[in-house]
Design an enzyme around this catalytic site. Structure first.
Site, PDB file in Angstrom:
ATOM      1  N   LYS A   5       0.821  -1.210   0.000  1.00 54.70           N
ATOM      2  CA  LYS A   5       0.000   0.000   0.000  1.00 54.70           C
ATOM      3  C   LYS A   5       0.863   1.273   0.000  1.00 54.70           C
ATOM      4  O   LYS A   5       2.068   1.200   0.259  1.00 54.70           O
ATOM      5  CB  LYS A   5      -0.923  -0.040   1.227  1.00 54.70           C
ATOM      6  N   PHE A  47     -15.421   3.469   7.339  1.00 52.92           N
ATOM      7  CA  PHE A  47     -14.084   3.875   6.899  1.00 52.92           C
ATOM      8  C   PHE A  47     -13.896   3.798   5.384  1.00 52.92           C
ATOM      9  O   PHE A  47     -12.790   4.029   4.896  1.00 52.92           O
ATOM     10  CB  PHE A  47     -13.019   3.030   7.610  1.00 52.92           C
ATOM     11  N   ARG A 102      -1.332 -14.407   4.124  1.00 57.28           N
ATOM     12  CA  ARG A 102      -1.996 -13.759   5.264  1.00 57.28           C
ATOM     13  C   ARG A 102      -1.194 -13.959   6.556  1.00 57.28           C
ATOM     14  O   ARG A 102      -1.146 -13.085   7.414  1.00 57.28           O
ATOM     15  CB  ARG A 102      -3.431 -14.267   5.414  1.00 57.28           C
ATOM     16  N   THR A 115      -4.820  -7.544  10.647  1.00 53.98           N
ATOM     17  CA  THR A 115      -5.205  -6.368   9.854  1.00 53.98           C
ATOM     18  C   THR A 115      -4.700  -5.071  10.484  1.00 53.98           C
ATOM     19  O   THR A 115      -4.169  -4.203   9.791  1.00 53.98           O
ATOM     20  CB  THR A 115      -6.749  -6.296   9.723  1.00 53.98           C
ATOM     21  N   ARG A 158       2.922  -6.367   8.449  1.00 56.27           N
ATOM     22  CA  ARG A 158       2.102  -5.240   8.924  1.00 56.27           C
ATOM     23  C   ARG A 158       2.660  -4.661  10.223  1.00 56.27           C
ATOM     24  O   ARG A 158       2.522  -3.462  10.484  1.00 56.27           O
ATOM     25  CB  ARG A 158       0.649  -5.685   9.093  1.00 56.27           C
ATOM     26  N   ASN A 171      -1.861  -0.066   6.956  1.00 52.67           N
ATOM     27  CA  ASN A 171      -1.360  -1.361   7.432  1.00 52.67           C
ATOM     28  C   ASN A 171      -0.456  -2.052   6.413  1.00 52.67           C
ATOM     29  O   ASN A 171      -0.330  -3.278   6.412  1.00 52.67           O
ATOM     30  CB  ASN A 171      -2.530  -2.261   7.861  1.00 52.67           C
ATOM     31  N   HIS A 220      -1.928  -5.745   1.681  1.00 50.96           N
ATOM     32  CA  HIS A 220      -3.231  -6.399   1.546  1.00 50.96           C
ATOM     33  C   HIS A 220      -3.028  -7.836   1.092  1.00 50.96           C
ATOM     34  O   HIS A 220      -2.098  -8.122   0.327  1.00 50.96           O
ATOM     35  CB  HIS A 220      -4.086  -5.667   0.497  1.00 50.96           C
TER      36      HIS A 220
HETATM   37  P1  CMP Z   1      -7.221  -4.833   4.100  1.00 45.30           P
HETATM   38  O1  CMP Z   1      -7.521  -5.977   4.998  1.00 45.30           O
HETATM   39  O2  CMP Z   1      -6.165  -4.943   3.132  1.00 45.30           O
HETATM   40  O3  CMP Z   1      -8.576  -4.436   3.342  1.00 45.30           O
HETATM   41  C1  CMP Z   1      -9.552  -3.645   3.969  1.00 45.30           C
HETATM   42  C2  CMP Z   1      -8.853  -2.427   4.526  1.00 45.30           C
HETATM   43  O4  CMP Z   1      -9.684  -1.517   5.215  1.00 45.30           O
HETATM   44  C3  CMP Z   1      -7.861  -2.861   5.613  1.00 45.30           C
HETATM   45  O5  CMP Z   1      -6.822  -3.567   5.020  1.00 45.30           O
HETATM   46  C4  CMP Z   1      -7.502  -1.524   6.210  1.00 45.30           C
HETATM   47  O6  CMP Z   1      -6.588  -0.796   5.371  1.00 45.30           O
HETATM   48  C5  CMP Z   1      -8.859  -0.839   6.163  1.00 45.30           C
HETATM   49  N1  CMP Z   1      -9.546  -0.938   7.461  1.00 45.30           N
HETATM   50  C6  CMP Z   1     -10.034  -2.048   8.056  1.00 45.30           C
HETATM   51  N2  CMP Z   1     -10.608  -1.737   9.232  1.00 45.30           N
HETATM   52  C7  CMP Z   1     -10.488  -0.399   9.381  1.00 45.30           C
HETATM   53  C8  CMP Z   1     -10.913   0.532  10.375  1.00 45.30           C
HETATM   54  N3  CMP Z   1     -11.556   0.123  11.460  1.00 45.30           N
HETATM   55  N4  CMP Z   1     -10.626   1.829  10.183  1.00 45.30           N
HETATM   56  C9  CMP Z   1      -9.979   2.249   9.070  1.00 45.30           C
HETATM   57  N5  CMP Z   1      -9.566   1.415   8.093  1.00 45.30           N
HETATM   58  C10 CMP Z   1      -9.815   0.115   8.241  1.00 45.30           C
END
Ligand code: CMP
Length: 142
Positions: A14, A60, A88, A94, A108, A118, A121
């Site tokens: 990212k 979000f 993963r 996450t 991450r 983070n 992905h």
């Molecule tokens: P990823 O799992 O790659 O795909 C969904 C994305 O949404 C996740 O990574 C984060 O970048 C974002 N994300 C998930 N949860 C939140 C949250 N609570 N607040 C802001 N961003 C989020």
């Protein structure tokens, strides 16, 4: 016993981790993944809205789309036995704050900041991997 299956997953580096992409790509290779496809791109909000469709009702969503469109990303198709869970496992939880606490060896933890920024992905399962690979690398399913 069944032969373990080599599968593919979609991986993204990212915008927040883009400056560290060389290190991350080294870790990807060191962990036994084959890079089937790789390219860099600054994605449009329209493409990202399609990519993150499953999150469109989340609070979000707009912030996520704006963050992901804020700079270039690295888009990878990775293959390995059990590529989806293996990738993963390498990226970790996450939320990077949780990753730093519980799985400090993960990508991450090392390259991300919080729940949004983070670093990486990974597709959630094999069906998602197929859909996501189809968005960025349609030639793979041709
Ligand atoms: P990823 O799992 O790659 O795909 C969904 C994305 O949404 C996740 O990574 C984060 O970048 C974002 N994300 C998930 N949860 C939140 C949250 N609570 N607040 C802001 N961003 C989020």
């Amino acid at each position: 016993m069944a032969t373990p299956e080599v599968t593919m997953t979609l991986a993204l580096i990212k915008p927040d981790a883009y400056p560290k992409r060389a290190e991350i790509i080294e870790e990807i290779k060191a962990n036994g993944f084959t890079i089937v496809k790789m390219r860099e791109e600054k994605c449009t909000p329209d493409l990202l809205k399609v990519f993150y469709k499953e999150h469109e009702e989340k609070h979000f969503f707009n912030d996520l789309v704006n963050f992901m469109a804020s700079g270039p990303i690295v888009i990878l198709a990775l293959s390995k036995v059990n590529a989806v869970p293996e990738w993963r496992k390498l990226i970790g939880p996450t939320n990077s704050l949780v990753a730093k606490e519980k799985n400090p060896e993960t990508l991450r933890a090392k390259y991300g900041t919080d729940g949004q920024c983070n670093a990486c992905h990974g597709s959630a399962n094999d069906d998602d991997a197929k859909r996501e690979l189809g968005i960025f690398f349609p030639e793979l399913s041709a």
